[in-house]
Design a protein around this motif. Structure first.
Motif, short mmCIF file in Angstrom:
data_model
loop_
_atom_site.label_atom_id
_atom_site.label_comp_id
_atom_site.label_asym_id
_atom_site.label_seq_id
_atom_site.Cartn_x
_atom_site.Cartn_y
_atom_site.Cartn_z
N ASP A 322 -6.59 4.47 4.76
CA ASP A 322 -5.57 5.20 5.52
C ASP A 322 -4.16 4.88 5.05
O ASP A 322 -3.20 5.01 5.80
N LYS A 323 -4.04 4.44 3.77
CA LYS A 323 -2.71 4.18 3.24
C LYS A 323 -1.89 5.47 3.21
O LYS A 323 -2.44 6.57 3.07
N PRO A 324 -0.58 5.37 3.34
CA PRO A 324 0.27 6.56 3.32
C PRO A 324 0.02 7.40 2.07
O PRO A 324 -0.04 6.87 0.95
N GLY A 325 -0.12 8.69 2.27
CA GLY A 325 -0.31 9.60 1.15
C GLY A 325 -1.75 9.79 0.72
O GLY A 325 -2.05 10.67 -0.10
N ALA A 326 -2.68 8.98 1.23
CA ALA A 326 -4.08 9.10 0.84
C ALA A 326 -4.68 10.37 1.43
O ALA A 326 -4.33 10.80 2.54
N ARG A 327 -5.59 10.99 0.68
CA ARG A 327 -6.24 12.23 1.11
C ARG A 327 -7.74 12.16 0.84
O ARG A 327 -8.17 11.41 -0.04
N LEU A 432 -7.17 10.14 -7.16
CA LEU A 432 -7.47 8.84 -6.58
C LEU A 432 -6.86 7.72 -7.43
O LEU A 432 -6.22 6.80 -6.92
N SER A 433 -7.06 7.80 -8.75
CA SER A 433 -6.51 6.77 -9.64
C SER A 433 -4.99 6.82 -9.67
O SER A 433 -4.31 5.78 -9.63
N LEU A 434 -4.44 8.03 -9.75
CA LEU A 434 -2.98 8.16 -9.81
C LEU A 434 -2.32 7.58 -8.56
O LEU A 434 -1.31 6.88 -8.64
N HIS A 435 -2.88 7.87 -7.40
CA HIS A 435 -2.30 7.36 -6.16
C HIS A 435 -2.54 5.86 -6.01
O HIS A 435 -1.67 5.13 -5.51
N ALA A 436 -3.70 5.39 -6.47
CA ALA A 436 -3.99 3.96 -6.39
C ALA A 436 -3.03 3.16 -7.24
O ALA A 436 -2.61 2.05 -6.86
N ILE A 437 -2.65 3.68 -8.40
CA ILE A 437 -1.68 2.98 -9.26
C ILE A 437 -0.38 2.76 -8.51
O ILE A 437 0.20 1.66 -8.53
N GLU A 438 0.09 3.80 -7.83
CA GLU A 438 1.34 3.67 -7.07
C GLU A 438 1.19 2.67 -5.93
O GLU A 438 2.09 1.84 -5.68
N CYS A 439 0.06 2.73 -5.23
CA CYS A 439 -0.14 1.82 -4.10
C CYS A 439 -0.26 0.37 -4.56
O CYS A 439 0.30 -0.54 -3.93
#
Length: 717
Positions: A322-327, A432-439
């Motif tokens: 439930d991290k911000p921006g996760a979908r 998923l990978s792109l957002h995980a890198i930012e997180c």
């Protein structure tokens, strides 16, 4: 005469209760050495004596002395084998002497957790009433199941007529068929089929030397031993990312499993006395399940939990939570709709483009698949955030370098595709990978793993490799291990590891060159296929036949009259292999290119009452004794003694290809050829390439005629 030793799962479980320093572990190998040489002699105080005779089963349960406090229970397995049943102290073994025949039969031959067996359908000795089907022992069993137990076809009717299990020994059956029939007879009706094909019911071949290595802790398990070359890579110390390259069948996955578990016990300055965190990552769900099962098989349920086992996609979803921006992930229909909207928008924006008329440069047609691949492999796969970055990207692995106008068309497709995903609030897999890198970059609470092992790393895109590098500590990723075989890349290819922020020094690029899986005949056939350009864009070529010292029959190309004969051949051959060739259903895999072909073949086998398991089943177990029905992609990283590659037709493998752009067409054919090569090298002993002759795949003609046996099948048994 030297006897062959077999161990039961119960024997293995008993042995695992003793510590490596225990007297049982130290002295058992010598006891087994004496058993191999002469189980009846008193050499070395073996002191073998009968424990019990099971009259109904014809078993002589023996016990032999390990030392003054411990003994081993065993029985003869045929005329040249010894089956190791249980090991324990005198009281543990002695208590079985007081059991009745039914109970002791369940203790020595039942899978753990099943209630006491009931002997049923056994008429009295003086019963003169003609036996009804219900009174016959195997009357209600499907014939194919009896064949799978080893009963020859011509003996099936006789087996179905017996009314007493001891009549099995009067039918002239093979030894292993007699053993299988007797063993399943003692099981309760509702467990018969389940236990018959349960991995816990399999007897494993072993010997005194292997037992000694196991008892000393030199090998971790009797099923998956390591060669000296493999063992060296398991234990070597590393100070940075390590690449272990290996040909198919070289044991890369096994090396990775042993290394991951070994690292879970390493305490040093870097983990400051806490329990090490170890992650093992795979790319496909099927391989992940298999690796998880291998961990349990090697180490048991409790120890296997020391290593986190994940499919990369699932780890990313769990981390993002439930991290911000996760979908949530978009479904396949949602992806298809989004890419279709993107193509529609690009055609409106570029009405004069040749691609707006479904024709690309050189007359090459462009459909959904091309754009989805371009977005995944190039734009998102390399984290290209702007048009300017995409305009000058090299597009490694994509063969043809697009000019500016077609790239503009692709970029519009991408922008609209992403807009559609944003509209429904969904991610695709690369998001998923792109957002995980930012997180991960902004997560102060994330603690990198002490060891990360990545299987089938050749299929990962740069952004996925970047995530894994971060999980292992980024620039400080001193214990990241990549297991890869460039010749098996069927998802992604042509990208240096440094594009994923992973820098591998030459001294940490290692190779496993010996093939432990395939026969020379299978490799020769695969090699002749590969000579048609498979290795043009690989870091290393396919497996040379001399990489193995195993021999077997030539692969068979089966040219069937029609689809009915195609399916009939598969069913009849599986029945023959199991009834006449001492092959188990679990030794066999049926591989197809497409998921709907897999579904159809499973239905065919189910109707023939052949026990099967589908790769989508949550119960899929690589060790279970059921025939596996899977896609070729899902079988990557796996191996099976017998493989049927089916539906090898034009339009399926290779898939339907369009246009006349020679470079792109050649690149796609290489990809399709590589997929067939991967499928062929899943087979360890026997390989069948099955098709309907009127639409046979062009690839079958590329295999040298002298490397295969061609058979025209017209329905004969």
């Amino acid at each position: 005469m030297t006897f062959t030793l077999y161990e039961t799962r119960q024997f293995k479980d008993d042995l695992e209760q003793f510590d490596i320093q225990h007297v049982v572990r130290k002295k058992l190998p010598k006891t087994c050495e004496y058993l191999q040489d002469d189980p009846r002699c008193h050499q070395g105080s073996l002191q073998s004596e009968p424990l019990r005779r099971l009259g109904k089963l014809g078993w002589d349960i023996q016990h032999s002395r390990i030392d003054q406090s411990y003994r081993i229970a065993w029985r003869y397995e045929g005329s040249e084998g010894i089956l190791l049943l249980r090991v324990g102290d005198h009281d543990f073994i002695d208590k079985f002497a007081s059991f009745n025949d039914d109970t002791i039969g369940s203790v020595f031959a039942r899978r753990p957790g099943v209630t006491q067996a009931a002997i049923v359908n056994q008429p009295g000795d003086n019963d003169t009433v003609p036996a009804t089907p219900e009174q016959r022992v195997f009357a209600l069993w499907p014939s194919v199941h009896l064949q799978l137990l080893g009963v020859p076809t011509e003996k099936v009717r006789e087996v179905k007529l017996i009314t007493d299990i001891e009549q099995v020994y009067d039918l002239g059956l093979p030894d292993y068929a007699e053993k299988n029939l007797v063993d399943v007879y003692i099981l309760e009706d509702e467990w018969k089929v389940d236990c018959l094909f349960d991995s816990s019911y399999i007897f494993y071949r072993t010997n005194a030397d292997q037992l000694e290595g196991y008892c000393k802790g030199e090998i971790k398990q009797l099923l998956l031993n390591l060669s000296p070359e493999q063992d060296r890579y398991v234990n070597m110390q590393t100070t940075g990312p390590t690449l272990i390259k290996g040909v198919a069948g070289s044991g890369k996955t096994t090396v990775g499993i042993y290394r991951a578990m070994g690292q879970s016990y390493v305490h040093d300055l870097f983990n400051q006395g806490r329990e090490p965190r170890v992650l093992f990552v795979t790319y496909t769900e099927t391989l992940a399940r298999v690796v998880e099962q291998m961990f349990r098989e090697l180490y048991g349920q409790a120890k296997a939990k020391r290593v986190e086992m994940w499919v990369l996609r699932d780890w990313l979803q769990a981390y993002l939570g439930d991290k911000p921006g996760a979908r949530p992930l978009a479904s396949d229909p949602e992806i298809t709709n989004a890419i279709g909207q993107g193509i529609f928008e690009a055609r409106i924006r570029f009405p004069d483009s040749s691609w707006s008329k479904d024709r690309g440069e050189g007359g090459r047609a462009r459909g959904n698949e091309f754009f989805m691949s371009e977005i995944a492999d190039v734009i998102k796969g390399r984290n290209l955030r702007t048009w300017e970055a995409y305009a000058k990207a090299e597009r490694r692995g994509r063969r043809k370098q697009l000019h500016e106008q077609p790239r503009q068309f692709v970029w519009i497709v991408y922008e609209e595709y992403q807009r559609q995903l944003d509209k429904i609030g969904k991610f695709d897999h690369l998001d998923l990978s792109l957002h995980a890198i930012e997180c991960l970059r902004n997560d102060p609470d994330f603690r990198p793993y002490d060891t990360v092992v990545v299987d089938e790393a050749q299929d990962l895109r740069p952004v996925e490799l970047q995530v894994l590098s971060m999980l292992a500590g980024g620039a400080q990723a001193r214990n990241l291990v990549l297991l890869a075989d460039p010749s098996q890349s069927v998802y992604y290819k042509g990208v240096p590891w440094k594009d994923g922020n992973i820098y591998i020094a030459p001294a940490r690029s290692l190779s496993l060159s010996r093939n432990y899986r395939n026969t020379r005949q299978i490799l020769e056939a695969a090699w002749s296929l590969a000579e048609n350009g498979l290795s043009d864009d690989l870091d290393e070529g396919p497996i040379p036949p001399e990489a193995t010292n195993r021999y077997g029959p030539r692969p068979k190309v089966i040219l069937c009259q029609n689809s009915d004969y195609h399916n009939r051949f598969i069913v009849k051959t599986i029945e023959h292999l199991c009834s006449e060739m001492d092959c188990r259903p679990g030794d066999i895999a049926v591989l197809a290119r497409k998921k709907d072909s897999v579904e159809h073949l499973k239905t065919v086998l189910d109707l023939a009452k052949l026990p099967t398991v589908h790769f989508r089943d949550r119960s899929f177990d690589i060790f279970e004794n059921n025939t596996k029905v899977v896609t070729i992609n899902s079988a990557k990283g796996l191996e099976f003694p017998v493989v049927f590659l089916v539906d090898l037709h034009e339009g399926e493998l290779p898939r339907r290809l369009y246009g006349d752009d020679e470079d792109e067409l050649a690149a796609e054919l290489r990809h399709e050829r590589r997929l067939l090569y991967v499928g062929m090298t899943r087979a360890a002993r026997r390989l069948y390439l099955v098709c309907c002759q009127q639409n046979a795949s062009r690839f079958l003609e590329e295999i040298a005629p002298d490397k295969v046996q061609r058979v025209h099948y017209e329905g004969e048994d």
